[in-house]
Design a protein around this motif. Structure first.
Motif, PDB file in Angstrom:
ATOM      1  N   GLU A 102     -10.741   3.253 -43.476  1.00 60.14           N
ATOM      2  CA  GLU A 102     -10.579   2.798 -42.171  1.00 60.14           C
ATOM      3  C   GLU A 102     -10.487   1.196 -42.512  1.00 60.14           C
ATOM      4  O   GLU A 102     -11.220   0.271 -42.747  1.00 60.14           O
ATOM      5  CB  GLU A 102     -11.801   2.746 -41.373  1.00 60.14           C
ATOM      6  N   ILE A 103      -9.090   0.874 -42.139  1.00 59.65           N
ATOM      7  CA  ILE A 103      -8.544  -0.704 -42.288  1.00 59.65           C
ATOM      8  C   ILE A 103      -8.117  -1.235 -40.923  1.00 59.65           C
ATOM      9  O   ILE A 103      -7.555  -0.752 -40.364  1.00 59.65           O
ATOM     10  CB  ILE A 103      -7.461  -0.627 -43.587  1.00 59.65           C
ATOM     11  N   ARG A 104      -8.664  -2.483 -40.978  1.00 61.71           N
ATOM     12  CA  ARG A 104      -8.563  -3.207 -39.741  1.00 61.71           C
ATOM     13  C   ARG A 104      -7.767  -4.712 -40.392  1.00 61.71           C
ATOM     14  O   ARG A 104      -8.524  -5.262 -41.300  1.00 61.71           O
ATOM     15  CB  ARG A 104      -9.618  -3.612 -38.759  1.00 61.71           C
ATOM     16  N   ILE A 105      -6.901  -4.952 -39.650  1.00 59.24           N
ATOM     17  CA  ILE A 105      -6.131  -6.442 -39.754  1.00 59.24           C
ATOM     18  C   ILE A 105      -5.970  -7.465 -38.822  1.00 59.24           C
ATOM     19  O   ILE A 105      -5.684  -6.840 -37.821  1.00 59.24           O
ATOM     20  CB  ILE A 105      -4.953  -6.168 -40.724  1.00 59.24           C
ATOM     21  N   ASP A 106      -6.348  -8.593 -38.915  1.00 64.23           N
ATOM     22  CA  ASP A 106      -5.965  -9.676 -38.089  1.00 64.23           C
ATOM     23  C   ASP A 106      -5.576 -10.850 -38.722  1.00 64.23           C
ATOM     24  O   ASP A 106      -6.369 -11.411 -39.346  1.00 64.23           O
ATOM     25  CB  ASP A 106      -7.281  -9.927 -37.098  1.00 64.23           C
ATOM     26  N   GLY A 107      -3.983 -10.860 -38.673  1.00 61.88           N
ATOM     27  CA  GLY A 107      -3.581 -12.257 -39.365  1.00 61.88           C
ATOM     28  C   GLY A 107      -3.738 -11.924 -40.858  1.00 61.88           C
ATOM     29  O   GLY A 107      -3.497 -10.849 -41.327  1.00 61.88           O
ATOM     30  N   ASN A 108      -4.505 -12.906 -41.608  1.00 64.87           N
ATOM     31  CA  ASN A 108      -4.820 -13.179 -42.921  1.00 64.87           C
ATOM     32  C   ASN A 108      -6.085 -12.528 -43.118  1.00 64.87           C
ATOM     33  O   ASN A 108      -6.576 -12.921 -44.489  1.00 64.87           O
ATOM     34  CB  ASN A 108      -4.644 -14.706 -43.489  1.00 64.87           C
ATOM     35  N   MET A 109      -6.817 -11.900 -42.467  1.00 65.74           N
ATOM     36  CA  MET A 109      -8.078 -11.154 -42.840  1.00 65.74           C
ATOM     37  C   MET A 109      -7.895  -9.706 -42.462  1.00 65.74           C
ATOM     38  O   MET A 109      -7.186  -9.210 -41.669  1.00 65.74           O
ATOM     39  CB  MET A 109      -9.215 -11.660 -41.672  1.00 65.74           C
ATOM     40  N   ALA A 110      -8.745  -9.024 -43.481  1.00 65.57           N
ATOM     41  CA  ALA A 110      -8.751  -7.431 -43.314  1.00 65.57           C
ATOM     42  C   ALA A 110     -10.199  -6.943 -43.870  1.00 65.57           C
ATOM     43  O   ALA A 110     -10.761  -7.732 -44.243  1.00 65.57           O
ATOM     44  CB  ALA A 110      -7.656  -7.039 -44.078  1.00 65.57           C
ATOM     45  N   THR A 111     -10.684  -6.068 -43.027  1.00 66.49           N
ATOM     46  CA  THR A 111     -11.633  -5.298 -43.385  1.00 66.49           C
ATOM     47  C   THR A 111     -11.448  -3.843 -43.993  1.00 66.49           C
ATOM     48  O   THR A 111     -10.460  -3.327 -43.289  1.00 66.49           O
ATOM     49  CB  THR A 111     -12.610  -5.129 -42.331  1.00 66.49           C
ATOM     50  N   ALA A 112     -11.948  -3.214 -44.876  1.00 63.93           N
ATOM     51  CA  ALA A 112     -11.834  -1.988 -45.039  1.00 63.93           C
ATOM     52  C   ALA A 112     -13.448  -1.396 -45.426  1.00 63.93           C
ATOM     53  O   ALA A 112     -14.275  -1.773 -46.023  1.00 63.93           O
ATOM     54  CB  ALA A 112     -11.102  -1.725 -46.436  1.00 63.93           C
ATOM     55  N   TRP A 113     -13.511  -0.334 -44.477  1.00 58.40           N
ATOM     56  CA  TRP A 113     -14.376   0.451 -44.732  1.00 58.40           C
ATOM     57  C   TRP A 113     -14.160   1.904 -45.318  1.00 58.40           C
ATOM     58  O   TRP A 113     -13.515   2.564 -44.984  1.00 58.40           O
ATOM     59  CB  TRP A 113     -14.941   1.127 -43.192  1.00 58.40           C
ATOM     60  N   THR A 114     -14.879   2.146 -46.624  1.00 62.27           N
ATOM     61  CA  THR A 114     -14.401   3.272 -47.366  1.00 62.27           C
ATOM     62  C   THR A 114     -15.690   4.013 -47.922  1.00 62.27           C
ATOM     63  O   THR A 114     -16.398   3.591 -48.777  1.00 62.27           O
ATOM     64  CB  THR A 114     -13.768   2.740 -48.786  1.00 62.27           C
ATOM     65  N   PRO A 115     -16.113   5.283 -47.272  1.00 63.60           N
ATOM     66  CA  PRO A 115     -17.030   6.008 -47.715  1.00 63.60           C
ATOM     67  C   PRO A 115     -16.770   6.418 -49.248  1.00 63.60           C
ATOM     68  O   PRO A 115     -15.692   6.596 -49.212  1.00 63.60           O
ATOM     69  CB  PRO A 115     -17.256   7.286 -46.829  1.00 63.60           C
ATOM     70  N   TYR A 116     -17.641   6.666 -50.335  1.00 63.86           N
ATOM     71  CA  TYR A 116     -17.370   7.079 -51.461  1.00 63.86           C
ATOM     72  C   TYR A 116     -18.541   7.934 -52.021  1.00 63.86           C
ATOM     73  O   TYR A 116     -19.562   8.068 -51.775  1.00 63.86           O
ATOM     74  CB  TYR A 116     -17.240   5.709 -52.469  1.00 63.86           C
ATOM     75  N   GLU A 117     -18.013   8.424 -53.264  1.00 68.04           N
ATOM     76  CA  GLU A 117     -18.876   9.197 -54.353  1.00 68.04           C
ATOM     77  C   GLU A 117     -18.731   8.663 -55.548  1.00 68.04           C
ATOM     78  O   GLU A 117     -17.618   8.444 -56.021  1.00 68.04           O
ATOM     79  CB  GLU A 117     -19.037  10.470 -54.309  1.00 68.04           C
ATOM     80  N   LEU A 118     -19.820   8.140 -56.332  1.00 68.70           N
ATOM     81  CA  LEU A 118     -19.650   7.771 -57.471  1.00 68.70           C
ATOM     82  C   LEU A 118     -20.094   8.551 -58.650  1.00 68.70           C
ATOM     83  O   LEU A 118     -21.162   9.299 -58.453  1.00 68.70           O
ATOM     84  CB  LEU A 118     -20.653   6.192 -57.970  1.00 68.70           C
ATOM     85  N   TYR A 119     -19.323   8.900 -59.690  1.00 65.43           N
ATOM     86  CA  TYR A 119     -19.294   9.662 -60.804  1.00 65.43           C
ATOM     87  C   TYR A 119     -19.608   8.860 -61.997  1.00 65.43           C
ATOM     88  O   TYR A 119     -18.788   7.914 -62.198  1.00 65.43           O
ATOM     89  CB  TYR A 119     -18.248  10.694 -60.767  1.00 65.43           C
ATOM     90  N   VAL A 120     -20.343   9.421 -62.769  1.00 56.84           N
ATOM     91  CA  VAL A 120     -20.589   8.834 -64.182  1.00 56.84           C
ATOM     92  C   VAL A 120     -20.487  10.115 -65.093  1.00 56.84           C
ATOM     93  O   VAL A 120     -21.400  10.967 -65.013  1.00 56.84           O
ATOM     94  CB  VAL A 120     -21.698   8.082 -64.466  1.00 56.84           C
ATOM     95  N   ASN A 121     -19.568  10.114 -65.955  1.00 55.99           N
ATOM     96  CA  ASN A 121     -19.396  11.109 -66.849  1.00 55.99           C
ATOM     97  C   ASN A 121     -19.301  12.330 -66.205  1.00 55.99           C
ATOM     98  O   ASN A 121     -19.717  13.354 -66.512  1.00 55.99           O
ATOM     99  CB  ASN A 121     -20.309  11.247 -67.976  1.00 55.99           C
TER     100      ASN A 121
END
Length: 154
Positions: A102-121
């Motif tokens: 989910e990305i929002r932009i206003d001029g030279n500023m942006a935000t990104a909201w990214t649900p994730y899962e982290l895997y190790v090996n």
């Protein structure tokens, strides 16, 4: 009638141009996130560092082991993070899988909201959300702040 049609056409082209510009900027922001996670997979400190503005901050919110309550658990500077990932042994494979953007932009500023899962090996370690703040420099979008949550996956 011609004047009305011409006005509608110009309005339509203006909206189309604005949406196209926004979409290309959103893709550029997403590409920075993807570069960060590719750099983490490769343990490539140069690739990782290139995604961050030099003054960027990182914070994590997770379960406090003493109180078992969500709390600000770590705050780290970029140098520490880059060194930590870059010095992982070759047999430790990390993969952060982004579930959506989910990305929002206003001029030279942006935000990104990214649900994730982290895997190790190959084993899922935890889940959460990355909340990125970006600043657009003359060299493109750079991460200026990154906060994440960490919790057990359901």
């Amino acid at each position: 009638m011609l004047k009305k049609s011409l006005s509608f056409l110009l309005l339509f082209l203006g909206i189309t141009f604005a949406l196209t510009a926004q979409n290309s900027e959103e893709k550029a922001v997403q590409a920075v996130v993807e570069q960060l996670f590719t750099g983490m997979q490769k343990h490539d400190s140069t690739m990782i560092r290139a995604t961050f503005h030099p003054t960027a901050r990182m914070q994590s919110i997770g379960i406090n082991r003493k109180t078992n309550v969500m709390a600000l658990t770590t705050e780290e500077n970029i140098d520490g993070f880059v060194k930590q990932i870059g010095s992982l042994p070759a047999n430790v494979q990390i993969e952060e899988r982004v579930l959506s953007y989910e990305i929002r932009i206003d001029g030279n500023m942006a935000t990104a909201w990214t649900p994730y899962e982290l895997y190790v090996n190959g084993k899922r370690q935890h889940c959460g959300v990355d909340a990125f703040q970006f600043y657009k420099t003359e060299n493109g979008w750079k991460i200026i702040a990154l906060a994440d949550t960490r919790r057990k996956c359901e």
